[in-house]
Design a protein around this motif. Structure first.
Motif, PDB file in Angstrom:
ATOM      1  N   LEU A  52       0.835  -1.202   0.000  1.00  0.00           N
ATOM      2  CA  LEU A  52       0.000   0.000   0.000  1.00  0.00           C
ATOM      3  C   LEU A  52       0.873   1.257   0.000  1.00  0.00           C
ATOM      4  CD1 LEU A  52      -2.876   1.072   0.111  1.00  0.00           C
ATOM      5  CD2 LEU A  52      -2.749   0.979   2.614  1.00  0.00           C
ATOM      6  N   ALA A  53       1.966   1.242   0.771  1.00  0.00           N
ATOM      7  CA  ALA A  53       2.880   2.387   0.788  1.00  0.00           C
ATOM      8  C   ALA A  53       3.487   2.605  -0.588  1.00  0.00           C
ATOM      9  CB  ALA A  53       3.972   2.164   1.832  1.00  0.00           C
ATOM     10  N   TRP A  54       3.815   1.499  -1.268  1.00  0.00           N
ATOM     11  CA  TRP A  54       4.391   1.606  -2.626  1.00  0.00           C
ATOM     12  C   TRP A  54       3.380   2.247  -3.577  1.00  0.00           C
ATOM     13  CZ3 TRP A  54       3.319  -0.463  -7.485  1.00  0.00           C
ATOM     14  CH2 TRP A  54       4.347  -0.381  -8.429  1.00  0.00           C
ATOM     15  N   GLU A  55       2.089   1.878  -3.430  1.00  0.00           N
ATOM     16  CA  GLU A  55       1.050   2.470  -4.276  1.00  0.00           C
ATOM     17  C   GLU A  55       0.920   3.969  -4.013  1.00  0.00           C
ATOM     18  OE1 GLU A  55      -0.709   1.272  -6.653  1.00  0.00           O
ATOM     19  OE2 GLU A  55      -0.246  -0.876  -6.527  1.00  0.00           O
ATOM     20  N   PHE A  56       1.017   4.367  -2.735  1.00  0.00           N
ATOM     21  CA  PHE A  56       0.876   5.774  -2.373  1.00  0.00           C
ATOM     22  C   PHE A  56       2.083   6.613  -2.806  1.00  0.00           C
ATOM     23  CE2 PHE A  56      -2.190   4.853   1.362  1.00  0.00           C
ATOM     24  CZ  PHE A  56      -3.284   4.969   0.499  1.00  0.00           C
ATOM     25  N   ALA A  57       3.241   5.985  -2.916  1.00  0.00           N
ATOM     26  CA  ALA A  57       4.466   6.743  -3.151  1.00  0.00           C
ATOM     27  C   ALA A  57       4.457   7.382  -4.537  1.00  0.00           C
ATOM     28  CB  ALA A  57       5.679   5.837  -3.002  1.00  0.00           C
ATOM     29  N   PRO A  58       4.928   8.633  -4.647  1.00  0.00           N
ATOM     30  CA  PRO A  58       5.027   9.287  -5.957  1.00  0.00           C
ATOM     31  C   PRO A  58       6.123   8.644  -6.804  1.00  0.00           C
ATOM     32  CG  PRO A  58       6.026  10.654  -4.262  1.00  0.00           C
ATOM     33  CD  PRO A  58       5.377   9.505  -3.545  1.00  0.00           C
ATOM     34  N   GLU A  59       6.091   8.914  -8.127  1.00  0.00           N
ATOM     35  CA  GLU A  59       7.084   8.351  -9.022  1.00  0.00           C
ATOM     36  C   GLU A  59       8.437   9.034  -8.839  1.00  0.00           C
ATOM     37  OE1 GLU A  59       6.632   5.736 -10.852  1.00  0.00           O
ATOM     38  OE2 GLU A  59       4.523   5.564 -10.278  1.00  0.00           O
ATOM     39  N   ALA A  60       8.434  10.318  -8.501  1.00  0.00           N
ATOM     40  CA  ALA A  60       9.689  11.047  -8.311  1.00  0.00           C
ATOM     41  C   ALA A  60      10.239  10.776  -6.911  1.00  0.00           C
ATOM     42  CB  ALA A  60       9.445  12.544  -8.510  1.00  0.00           C
TER      43      ALA A  60
ATOM     44  N   GLU B  92       8.855  11.826   5.267  1.00  0.00           N
ATOM     45  CA  GLU B  92       7.746  12.509   5.921  1.00  0.00           C
ATOM     46  C   GLU B  92       6.596  12.740   4.937  1.00  0.00           C
ATOM     47  OE1 GLU B  92      10.663  13.635   5.282  1.00  0.00           O
ATOM     48  OE2 GLU B  92      10.651  15.693   4.528  1.00  0.00           O
ATOM     49  N   GLU B  93       6.929  12.921   3.618  1.00  0.00           N
ATOM     50  CA  GLU B  93       5.881  13.092   2.606  1.00  0.00           C
ATOM     51  C   GLU B  93       5.039  11.819   2.504  1.00  0.00           C
ATOM     52  OE1 GLU B  93       7.365  14.623  -1.181  1.00  0.00           O
ATOM     53  OE2 GLU B  93       9.249  15.144  -0.140  1.00  0.00           O
ATOM     54  N   LEU B  94       5.745  10.661   2.449  1.00  0.00           N
ATOM     55  CA  LEU B  94       5.010   9.410   2.320  1.00  0.00           C
ATOM     56  C   LEU B  94       4.219   9.119   3.597  1.00  0.00           C
ATOM     57  CD1 LEU B  94       4.310   7.028   0.519  1.00  0.00           C
ATOM     58  CD2 LEU B  94       6.337   5.835   1.390  1.00  0.00           C
ATOM     59  N   ALA B  95       4.751   9.522   4.746  1.00  0.00           N
ATOM     60  CA  ALA B  95       4.017   9.327   6.007  1.00  0.00           C
ATOM     61  C   ALA B  95       2.691  10.076   5.962  1.00  0.00           C
ATOM     62  CB  ALA B  95       4.867   9.788   7.186  1.00  0.00           C
ATOM     63  N   ARG B  96       2.707  11.316   5.407  1.00  0.00           N
ATOM     64  CA  ARG B  96       1.458  12.087   5.330  1.00  0.00           C
ATOM     65  C   ARG B  96       0.493  11.471   4.317  1.00  0.00           C
ATOM     66  NH1 ARG B  96       5.127  16.442   6.445  1.00  0.00           N
ATOM     67  NH2 ARG B  96       5.581  16.784   4.236  1.00  0.00           N
ATOM     68  N   GLU B  97       1.023  10.869   3.233  1.00  0.00           N
ATOM     69  CA  GLU B  97       0.147  10.196   2.266  1.00  0.00           C
ATOM     70  C   GLU B  97      -0.486   8.955   2.886  1.00  0.00           C
ATOM     71  OE1 GLU B  97      -0.843  10.876  -0.768  1.00  0.00           O
ATOM     72  OE2 GLU B  97       0.280  12.753  -0.952  1.00  0.00           O
TER      73      GLU B  97
ATOM     74  N   GLY C 181      17.259  10.469   4.063  1.00  0.00           N
ATOM     75  CA  GLY C 181      15.829  10.586   4.309  1.00  0.00           C
ATOM     76  C   GLY C 181      14.984  10.638   3.045  1.00  0.00           C
ATOM     77  N   ARG C 182      15.613  10.419   1.880  1.00  0.00           N
ATOM     78  CA  ARG C 182      14.869  10.487   0.620  1.00  0.00           C
ATOM     79  C   ARG C 182      14.949   9.137  -0.083  1.00  0.00           C
ATOM     80  NH1 ARG C 182      12.754  15.034  -0.418  1.00  0.00           N
ATOM     81  NH2 ARG C 182      12.328  14.504  -2.607  1.00  0.00           N
ATOM     82  N   PHE C 183      13.893   8.826  -0.851  1.00  0.00           N
ATOM     83  CA  PHE C 183      13.769   7.502  -1.455  1.00  0.00           C
ATOM     84  C   PHE C 183      13.129   7.634  -2.835  1.00  0.00           C
ATOM     85  CE2 PHE C 183      13.761   7.110   3.097  1.00  0.00           C
ATOM     86  CZ  PHE C 183      14.572   6.020   3.353  1.00  0.00           C
ATOM     87  N   ARG C 184      13.252   6.546  -3.626  1.00  0.00           N
ATOM     88  CA  ARG C 184      12.536   6.424  -4.898  1.00  0.00           C
ATOM     89  C   ARG C 184      12.000   4.998  -4.973  1.00  0.00           C
ATOM     90  NH1 ARG C 184      12.367   8.520 -10.217  1.00  0.00           N
ATOM     91  NH2 ARG C 184      13.828  10.173  -9.669  1.00  0.00           N
ATOM     92  N   LYS C 185      10.736   4.890  -5.356  1.00  0.00           N
ATOM     93  CA  LYS C 185      10.170   3.547  -5.364  1.00  0.00           C
ATOM     94  C   LYS C 185      10.660   2.758  -6.574  1.00  0.00           C
ATOM     95  CE  LYS C 185       5.644   4.242  -7.670  1.00  0.00           C
ATOM     96  NZ  LYS C 185       4.190   4.121  -7.449  1.00  0.00           N
ATOM     97  N   ALA C 186      10.788   1.443  -6.403  1.00  0.00           N
ATOM     98  CA  ALA C 186      11.230   0.564  -7.480  1.00  0.00           C
ATOM     99  C   ALA C 186      10.147   0.467  -8.542  1.00  0.00           C
ATOM    100  CB  ALA C 186      11.554  -0.816  -6.931  1.00  0.00           C
TER     101      ALA C 186
END
Length: 689
Positions: free
Chosen positions: A68-76, A81-86, A117-122
């Motif tokens: 579910l977190a992967w679905e919420f995560a933006p492509e960029a 903290e951004e993903l936590a708020r999503e 503290g920054r990430f990019r989804k696979a």
């Protein structure tokens, strides 16, 4: 104020003591203070306390659905903290933000790091492959756990049984079979060998020793590649008036040497020492040479051997009776009365071989009395053709004794062989090699018996004569030397013609066994060049002075020959222990050596015994045997009776050249390392503190 920060790949939380433009001074709960770069601080907060935050975040992280977190995560790229708020909502708490950070750190297959503290989804494809790999790994781990449980319960799974010797001696430490053995050994607190024995994986101690040797020295098996045996040269001159005979054991197929004698009764005799000549056809660096150089020697063991050369080559060049064979011949002109050597000549030729005499069939009949008294009857029946050799053998016996006496004068003391040579014969070998269950018959052959001494002295004469000849012509060879007979001074190999104190000769070059020792084949190439080119041989010989290849041969041969000798001794010890069991022997008469060790009087066996306090060196005792372990090759005993008499046992008993002393059981070495750290698996979450 508190801060959550990253240091050396790990997450920590603590109280901010002071702040500067680029760094903060932070105190951990332990009291330790750290200087932390401002860029490494990921989250600041006032509540809750650092320890409470990490505890709450850890509990929340375990509940985050990664899909579910992967679905919420933006492509960029995004911050945690951004993903936590999503995921949790716009008002995500500090604990929820920290939980998301922990979860992202521990899921590199879903999210790769793009900075502090920054990430990019696979991508979807990468994630699908990663998840499939994780499932496969889980399945493998489940299989490892199942196999380990079976081993712990005393059962050996078939895949482990099939890979047993590879696991023990040449393992792939990432293979599940290996990991299952390691895991089971750790769980049961048993040594791997004990674990596998209990599980019934090791059913044959003989196969254990045999496979251990093969995996180390013949990992590709003992078979030969398809090679054509070079035909024997037909253009060699035929030795004129020579009728040569060999003297070996019945089991010998690589007949390297033969003898001949001419001129008896004339005052001057010619002794011919004829050595099989595979060096005439095997060229240096040819395919056959590369095979021989890889093996370096024939490997011997009771009931079996691994030859240095393919059988077709051996059969072409062995000195088998019934025809003329290629040979490198040394002819020594000898004064029949004084037995002094007047001249030495070497020839490359074909030599007629008339007889292959066998020690074990003739030793009982060919005695010193029969050789020294022409009227004395043989102690046992002799074939007519052997009896006809009596004058020749009588002279060779007289010559051998004279040669031995001369060497002993140089040595400074006589050779004393107080123990016999032991022979092993296996009954019931049905295949190409023993199984370890055969009946073993252990016999003896007295050292210094006439036939034995005749051959030994002739070979010493050839090796020392040819060694001097190589040196005189400036042709390098491979020598064995010993500086003195002082304790601890060992025999060494080298390219210099140095004295051999143990034998009592000025130099000694192994040259008389080219079918079964690579050093002898190398020396034969050099000797053939000497025979053909004389004073210019140094220019024509395959190996030149200071040739690095010659030193490489010496180093490799020394290591291999030592290992092969140790293996032969170990297998002889195995069969000796089998003999004790097969014969139901519970007690032995032995002589005390030192350090609680005794040597059996009638078997090639040295072992520790209790109750040796107060014994003199060499004192005879009766020893009751304890448990026999054919896997570790161990047996011990207890002295139950002192027999009183003392046998002469010197500190350094003389041994024949190349002989390996029967060993105590050596510690077993296997390649299963239970104490090694497990291989790295999928990335785990960084420690928090």
């Amino acid at each position: 104020m508190f801060a959550l920060f990253e240091d050396a790949g790990k997450l920590h939380a603590g109280r901010v003591l002071s702040s500067a433009e680029a760094s903060h001074q932070i105190e951990l709960a332990s009291g330790k203070r750290l200087k932390v770069k401002a860029a490494h601080v990921l989250l600041t907060f006032d509540q809750p306390a650092p320890d409470a935050l990490l505890a709450q975040a850890g509990a929340l992280a375990a509940e985050i659905d990664l899909d579910l977190a992967w679905e919420f995560a933006p492509e960029a790229d995004f911050g945690f903290e951004e993903l936590a708020r999503e995921y949790f909502g716009a008002g995500a708490s500090v604990a929820q933000q920290a939980a998301m950070l922990l979860r992202l750190h521990e899921a590199p297959h879903y999210f790769r790091r793009a900075g502090k503290g920054r990430f990019r989804k696979a991508s979807a494809d990468v994630l699908r492959q990663a998840l499939a790999a994780i499932e496969r790994k889980k399945a493998v781990q489940a299989q490892i756990d199942a196999w380990a449980a079976a081993l712990a319960a005393g059962e050996c799974p078939a895949p482990i049984r099939e890979q047993l010797y590879r696991i023990l001696f040449k393992p792939d430490k990432n293979a599940p079979e290996y990991k299952a053995v390691v895991h089971a050994a750790r769980e049961t607190h048993l040594a791997p060998l004990a674990l596998l024995q209990r599980a019934g994986a090791i059913t044959s101690a003989y196969q254990f020793h045999w496979q251990r040797f093969l995996h180390e020295h013949f990992p590709r098996g003992t078979g030969f590649p398809t090679l054509e045996a070079p035909p024997a040269p037909q253009d060699l001159p035929l030795a004129d008036g020579v009728a040569a005979f060999s003297i070996d054991d019945s089991s010998t197929t690589e007949i390297d040497d033969a003898l001949s004698l001419r001129g008896l009764g004339s005052g001057t005799v010619t002794l011919g020492i004829h050595i099989a000549a595979p060096g005439l056809a095997i060229a240096p660096d040819s395919p056959l040479d590369r095979v021989a150089r890889e093996r370096l020697s024939t490997v011997y063991m009771p009931g079996h051997k691994i030859t240095m050369l393919p059988d077709a080559v051996v059969q072409t060049y062995t000195l088998q009776a019934g025809g003329a064979r290629p040979a490198l011949s040394l002819y020594l002109t000898i004064d029949e009365a004084t037995l002094e050597v007047r001249e030495a000549v070497t020839r490359v030729e074909r030599v007629p071989i008339t007889h292959n005499l066998r020690h074990d069939q003739l030793d009982a009949a060919i005695t010193p009395a029969w050789l020294e008294d022409p009227a004395a009857p043989a102690a046992a029946p002799l074939p007519e053709e052997v009896a006809a050799l009596r004058p020749t053998l009588a002279f060779l016996w007289r010559l051998a004794q004279a040669c031995k006496a001369r060497r002993e004068a140089v040595r400074g003391r006589p050779e004393t062989f107080t123990r016999p040579d032991y022979t092993f014969r296996l009954e019931g070998v049905s295949g190409d090699e023993p199984t370890g269950e055969e009946t073993v018959v252990i016999g003896t052959r007295s050292r210094g018996a006439p036939l034995d001494l005749i051959v030994a002295e002739a070979m010493i004469l050839a090796n020392s004569t040819w060694g001097r000849w190589l040196a005189d012509l400036g042709v390098p060879g491979i020598y064995r030397s010993q500086a003195s007979l002082a304790p601890g001074v060992k025999v060494r190999m080298g390219t210099k013609p140095l004295p051999h104190a143990g034998i009592g000769v000025p130099c000694y070059a192994w040259s008389t066994s080219p079918l079964r020792r690579y050093t002898d084949l190398v020396n034969q190439w050099q000797l053939i060049a000497c025979a053909r080119h004389g004073a210019t041989a140094a220019l024509a010989a395959p190996f030149k002075p200071k040739d690095a290849a010659l030193m490489a041969v010496i180093s490799a041969f020394d290591a291999a020959y030592t290992a092969y000798g140790q293996f032969q001794s170990s297998m002889e010890r195995y069969w000796t222990l089998r003999y004790l069991r097969q014969q139901g022997i519970g007690e032995l008469e032995a002589a005390y050596l030192k350090d609680n060790l005794v040597r059996a009087e009638t078997l090639p066996l040295v072992f520790p015994a209790l109750g040796t306090d107060g014994l003199q060196r060499g004192e005879r005792v009766r020893v009751r045997l304890g448990a026999i372990d054919e896997l570790t090759l161990e047996v011990n005993g207890t002295v139950v009776e002192r027999l009183g008499s003392v046998e002469p046992v010197t500190e350094a008993e003389d041994t024949l050249e190349g002989e390996v002393e029967e060993p105590l059981a050596a510690p077993l070495a296997i390649a299963v390392a239970v104490d090694e750290a497990d291989d790295a698996t999928d990335a785990s979450p960084p420690a928090a503190g």
